[in-house]
Scaffold this active site. Structure first.
Site, PDB file in Angstrom:
ATOM      1  CB  SER A 243      -0.657   0.278   1.311  1.00  0.00           C
ATOM      2  OG  SER A 243      -1.699   1.556   0.873  1.00  0.00           O
ATOM      3  CG  ASP A 369      -7.111  -2.280  -3.987  1.00  0.00           C
ATOM      4  OD1 ASP A 369      -7.959  -1.484  -2.968  1.00  0.00           O
ATOM      5  OD2 ASP A 369      -5.504  -2.034  -3.655  1.00  0.00           O
ATOM      6  CG  HIS A 398      -6.351  -1.646  -0.306  1.00  0.00           C
ATOM      7  ND1 HIS A 398      -5.023  -1.124  -1.197  1.00  0.00           N
ATOM      8  CD2 HIS A 398      -5.580  -1.073   0.724  1.00  0.00           C
ATOM      9  CE1 HIS A 398      -4.467  -0.580  -0.973  1.00  0.00           C
ATOM     10  NE2 HIS A 398      -4.377  -0.749   0.911  1.00  0.00           N
TER      11      HIS A 398
END
Length: 439
Positions: A243, A369, A398
């Site tokens: 991320s 996502d 995600h």
């Protein structure tokens, strides 16, 4: 782009009521466990009656407003789309067979939002014993590093040459996140040493200066890489980021180019265009489920370091932020000297910087996502860059990628991580030769 990541399922139909209830139960449990229950302004957790009421209300709302519509992937597990040069493709298919395997998400957990939520609630936390080290920075601050030295490594018994995997967690994460713990287990199982770079203020350490971190500022990461290289100059170093950690890694690799000091990079669930990610997270459902929770976590971190930070920002104003964009407008862009939040987001986005990278990079994203919309994925760049491979699954959310009926243990993302670090020839020259970048 739409055709590239289309899911050829038998039908595309609205979720039935029991499936919608599952989503809402997860949302309710997530809110109960991880937020101050702002919906009812209660201090105590929701009672069962409140939980059921909340579930039924949101279920009815979502069904009536057509907000929960997902293709069902049960009939046709999808093979991920791999976008890269021919040489990189041959290398990955030979040494990382998972890139060519169909990914079938958990049958009761196929939407991107649900995959994202359930991972937090259900994923196991393997036992990992860290050795903590605090290193100083040029501005007088300190960075917390968590090491797993793996001194019993049979594959690499010599400490000085044992390969090292540097792990960068996500926005509000640290070395105790489940995805970090599983990555550490994958690496140590193969004989490698691991070090987790905790962003300032999130590793349990005190702030010594009024400075934290942002996705565009690579100075702390440069300090960490230099420190690791000084400790183990003969040990190859591979970087992996999840991320925001992946954004930071990509921005670092673009800034340093051939002087990055890493043999390869791996990113997972990166937000490629920060503006597009913010727009996605500000959609009503995403705002309720994800945005407010992340903003709350960020505000809690600022409040924890209030005494140090109130000299440079209006902490009370920052703590009123209810979205990530509001937080970045009031805190991040101010602290790091950007004229506006827009300027910060443009600088933080790694998509247009990929051509400046030189080491091999594998990037995993899911088309569903909620943090990184598929239309923002750098497909065109990945097609023409010899050192970048973009791997896109139809499902996974995600940092989710849950598979199997009870997805507590190793998942798709963990297997990909393990296979890639094992496949990487731990020498810059040999990697470049494999990818056809040099003779």
């Amino acid at each position: 782009m739409q055709m590239l990541f289309h899911c050829p399922t038998t039908t595309s139909r609205r979720i039935y009521v029991p499936q919608c209830v599952i989503i809402c139960l997860v949302v309710s449990a997530y809110s109960t466990l991880f937020s101050p229950i702002s919906i009812f302004s209660f201090i105590l957790p929701l009672s069962l009656s409140h939980l059921l009421l909340y579930t039924s209300l949101i279920s009815t709302f979502c069904l009536n407003t057509h907000m929960l519509t997902y293709p069902c992937p049960l009939s046709h597990p999808q093979t991920p789309v791999l976008v890269c040069s021919d040489a990189f493709r041959v290398f990955l298919q030979r040494h990382c067979p998972v890139v060519a395997e169909p990914f079938s998400p958990t049958p009761w957990c196929w939407g991107g939002r649900l995959q994202t939520l359930v991972r937090v609630l259900i994923k196991s936390s393997p036992q990992v014993d860290y050795r903590n080290e605090l290193i100083r920075t040029a501005d007088g601050g300190q960075i917390s590093l968590d090491w797993v030295d793996n001194g019993d490594s049979a594959a690499y018994p010599e400490c000085y040459s044992r390969p090292t995997v540097l792990i960068l967690p996500g926005l509000t994460g640290n070395s105790r996140q489940t995805y970090v713990l599983h990555a550490v287990c994958q690496a140590t199982r193969r004989g490698y040493r691991c070090v987790v770079f905790n962003n300032r203020g999130f590793g349990g350490e005190e702030l010594l200066t009024p400075m934290t971190f942002c996705a565009a500022d690579t100075s702390d990461l440069e300090r960490v890489v230099l420190h690791v290289r000084e400790l183990f100059p003969q040990a190859p170093l591979l970087g992996t980021g999840v991320s925001l950690g992946g954004m930071l890694l990509l921005n670092y690799l673009a800034r340093k180019g051939s002087e990055a000091g890493l043999v390869a990079g791996l990113t997972m669930s990166v937000s490629w265009d920060t503006l597009e990610s913010c727009a996605s997270l500000e959609q009503p459902i995403n705002r309720l489920i994800f945005n407010r929770h992340l903003a709350s976590n960020l505000c809690q971190a600022i409040n924890r370091h209030r005494k140090m930070l109130e000299t440079v920002v209006d902490v009370d104003h920052v703590l009123k932020a209810r979205t990530i964009r509001e937080f970045d407008e009031r805190y991040t862009s101010v602290l790091f000297g950007y004229k506006s939040c827009l300027d910060y987001y443009q600088e933080a986005s790694p998509n247009y910087k990929l051509p400046r990278t030189t080491v091999p990079i594998l990037c995993l994203n899911a088309a569903d996502d909620p943090f990184s919309p598929k239309h923002a994925l750098p497909v065109a760049l990945a097609k023409r860059l010899p050192n970048v491979a973009l791997l896109v699954t139809s499902h996974g959310g995600h940092i989710g990628y849950l598979e199997g009926l009870y997805p507590r243990g190793e998942g798709y993302m963990d297997r990909l991580f393990g296979q890639f670090i094992q496949a990487t020839p731990w020498s810059c020259d040999s990697v470049l030769i494999v990818l056809g970048l040099t003779d």
